[in-house]
Design an enzyme around this catalytic site. Sequence first.
Site, PDB file in Angstrom:
ATOM      1  N   HIS A  91       0.812  -1.218   0.000  1.00 39.18           N
ATOM      2  CA  HIS A  91       0.000   0.000   0.000  1.00 39.18           C
ATOM      3  C   HIS A  91       0.847   1.269   0.000  1.00 39.18           C
ATOM      4  CE1 HIS A  91       0.009  -0.110   4.561  1.00 39.18           C
ATOM      5  NE2 HIS A  91      -0.025   1.191   4.401  1.00 39.18           N
ATOM      6  N   ASP A 110       1.243  -7.711   2.401  1.00 45.87           N
ATOM      7  CA  ASP A 110       1.315  -6.280   2.081  1.00 45.87           C
ATOM      8  C   ASP A 110       2.761  -5.809   1.894  1.00 45.87           C
ATOM      9  OD1 ASP A 110       0.857  -3.589   1.798  1.00 45.87           O
ATOM     10  OD2 ASP A 110      -0.438  -3.406   3.549  1.00 45.87           O
ATOM     11  N   SER A 170       3.927   2.236   8.464  1.00 42.17           N
ATOM     12  CA  SER A 170       3.718   1.269   7.394  1.00 42.17           C
ATOM     13  C   SER A 170       5.040   1.043   6.677  1.00 42.17           C
ATOM     14  CB  SER A 170       2.700   1.792   6.390  1.00 42.17           C
ATOM     15  OG  SER A 170       1.424   1.464   6.837  1.00 42.17           O
TER      16      SER A 170
HETATM   17  N1  ARG Z   1      -4.908   0.415   7.825  1.00 43.28           N
HETATM   18  C1  ARG Z   1      -3.637   0.506   7.173  1.00 43.28           C
HETATM   19  C2  ARG Z   1      -3.121   1.938   7.221  1.00 43.28           C
HETATM   20  O1  ARG Z   1      -3.627   2.728   7.948  1.00 43.28           O
HETATM   21  C3  ARG Z   1      -3.660  -0.020   5.776  1.00 43.28           C
HETATM   22  C4  ARG Z   1      -4.384   0.821   4.780  1.00 43.28           C
HETATM   23  C5  ARG Z   1      -4.324   0.298   3.374  1.00 43.28           C
HETATM   24  N2  ARG Z   1      -5.144  -0.859   3.189  1.00 43.28           N
HETATM   25  C6  ARG Z   1      -6.500  -0.829   2.933  1.00 43.28           C
HETATM   26  N3  ARG Z   1      -7.150  -1.961   2.824  1.00 43.28           N
HETATM   27  N4  ARG Z   1      -7.169   0.280   2.737  1.00 43.28           N
HETATM   28  O2  ARG Z   1      -2.577   2.566   6.386  1.00 43.28           O
HETATM   29  N1  GLU Z   2      -1.362   1.327   7.641  1.00 39.00           N
HETATM   30  C1  GLU Z   2      -0.704   2.381   8.379  1.00 39.00           C
HETATM   31  C2  GLU Z   2       0.234   3.217   7.515  1.00 39.00           C
HETATM   32  O1  GLU Z   2       0.012   3.370   6.335  1.00 39.00           O
HETATM   33  C3  GLU Z   2       0.015   1.795   9.514  1.00 39.00           C
HETATM   34  C4  GLU Z   2      -0.980   1.285  10.402  1.00 39.00           C
HETATM   35  C5  GLU Z   2      -1.185   2.143  11.606  1.00 39.00           C
HETATM   36  O2  GLU Z   2      -1.774   3.241  11.530  1.00 39.00           O
HETATM   37  O3  GLU Z   2      -0.722   1.652  12.619  1.00 39.00           O
HETATM   38  O4  GLU Z   2       1.158   3.831   8.007  1.00 39.00           O
END
Ligand code: ARG
Ligand code: GLU
Length: 724
Positions: free
Chosen positions: A83, A219, A644
Amino acid sequence: MKFLKLFALLFVFQVQAQQGGMWIPSLLDGMNAKEMQALGMKMSIKDIYDVNSSSLKDAVPHFNGGCTSEVISPKGLLLTNHHCGYGQIQAHSSVENDYLADGFWAYKMEDELPNENLEVTFIVKIEDVTKQILEGVAVLPNESDKQAKIQQNISALSNSFPKEKYQENKIRTFFEGNQYMLFVTETYSDVRLVGAPPTSIGKFGSDTDNWVWPRHTGDFSLFRIYADKNNQPAKYSKDNVPYTPKHFLPISLDGVAEDDFTLVFGYPGKTSEYLPAVAIEQIVNELNPTKIEIRDRVLKVTDGFMRKDKAIKIQYAAKYASTANYYKKWIGESQGLQKSNAAGVKKAQEKVFQEKLIKAGKETEYGSLLADFDTNYKAIAPYAIARDYFSEIVLRNVELLKTTYKFVQLEQIYKNKGEQSFTDRKNNLASGLGEFYKDFNKKVDEKIFEQVIEMYAKQSPQQFLPVSLKNANATQLTADVYGKSKLTTFEGVKEILSGDTKSILKKLNSDPAFKLVKDLSASYFNEVAPKYDELNMKITALQRDYMKAQLELGTNDRIFPDANSTLRVTYGQVKSYAPKDAVLYEPVTYLEGVMEKYIPGDYEFDVPTKLVDLYKAKDYGQYAQNGKMPVNFIGTNHTTGGNSGSPAIDANGNLIGLNFDRVWEGTMSDIYYDPSICRNIMVDARYILFIIDKYAGATNIISELKLVHPKTGKSMKKKDLKKK
Ligand code: ARG
Ligand code: GLU
């Protein structure tokens, strides 16, 4: 012997409560070092951060300012999340070569794909410069003079602090203005795409599984840093060569087990760990519910259209994911804050704080802080809510309003800067908006508008609403705006922007979308923003004094600075958790779980046939554990957005995983970290290797890596860690 072990166990148990925190890597000696050792760390602090010789920090660059990445080969191979590399993977994709759908692998270096606007930044050195930055500040009479002096000191020191020509000095504030750190950095801008799994692996589970444990997502994506012949940063050139890192991470093939030590190194973006109880109550009771309800309406409408229409699904998939990401996070955050009684815990701490400061004779200095917080947070509430309405509805979620706002700014530019600036911006808009309209569907947006404008009119603080919205009927307003505005199509925009300035402004001012956004902006910028900014400045100053008081009173020796996108270390252990009564979540998931979730043809839970075949044949090579293929694991590392792509590192400094998310029950860790439910989610390094090797057959990549067996003894020696 037995006795000693028991003693060690007890000791570890005691320290376990002491987790959480995002620590500055140059300041780990002392309390942090003791905790890390107690949790099982075998490295020394100098292995993590050292200025004079290579250390872990030299393998962990900031990835394009938003994510983290790590160097995993002597030839500058870089690992980060799928991502995080999504934009680059997408940019190289076309209908014929759809790297999002099919994945991408460079089987030789010549096939690696250069990227515009992608850079990675290494930290060379971190210095505490608080004294220099605060010099001459205390004697100044008022806040704005103080801030000006600080800025002056910052730019003077940034210019004079010794560095190489190809390096930069950056100064950042910590502890809300109580500490300043200087970073010497090196930024590489020739960074090429090396590999990415298909989205069905890299984003397996998509939004349904986002923020959720148990998780089964691969990921990750791979890049390579290129440098000039002197190994220094250089713009893209065919003649550039793979970067030789000062340090790269060996990768452990021995995996993880419950209670193993873990360290996560990276660039967490923003946290608010020192809010008073009154602020937390405001988030839980007012701010989060407002934003959640707005996005709930937006997502329901969008989902309805996406399910029925394939073209709309493609147009809205990325927008949906990004809106859903924080929507889901806020729900988990509010629930977690309530469940852990964060406000109650803070109130108890505030009571202790108040008693301590009286004992220390600092009542005149800090005695009114908590009462002042109360007054100012209560005063800011309606402004903060109105601000969320404006930014969520006008600036973010209704695309017509968001685009129309650019035209409102265009008129402002004419008024403030004159004809030439107006023309420049107008041309910019005329050429730039084509992309936007490609993914814009009027029917979808109209429905979203109707849903949220009703909320805006009925539920937002009424005293700040312009008459045009206050007395509006949502259905009628929607029909009027979407029926008559020219701004709903690119052709309409071009028509409006044709002709001389006067006629353009005239056309705009008779457009119903323009009139509405102009009204909403005027009331926001006149009635809400000035007062919000004024109160917010007071609150910021209070937070700074509150932090200063806590540091002086030594209420807690585990005070760490809030995240600010600078390099931090967080540590913990691999750990199961109990999300609710009678439920225990184990810390490791396996490929079996991918197959349990597998729904052929589904856009979230489909998987490539090849992966199913590898699973059926149990063809896992050297990457399996007891015949099973580990996929993801969780730990007590305190992470946030920006982490991330961060490496998860074992007790000896080897890569064991790749951070990419947190569990839903613990997303409140941005405000309050509770070790019983806060967990970060990582991809097991062996799953990454398995996908590269067995799924993609990219053995060229595997052969660059240093694979080690720190647990099973087939092992490397510690001095091998530092590979020049
Ligand atoms: N929750 C993670 C973050 O905050 C992953 C986000 C990307 N993945 C998704 N399915 N939208 O960035
Ligand atoms: N998915 C998050 C990012 O893009 C990390 C997850 C979190 O917020 O801990 O940095």
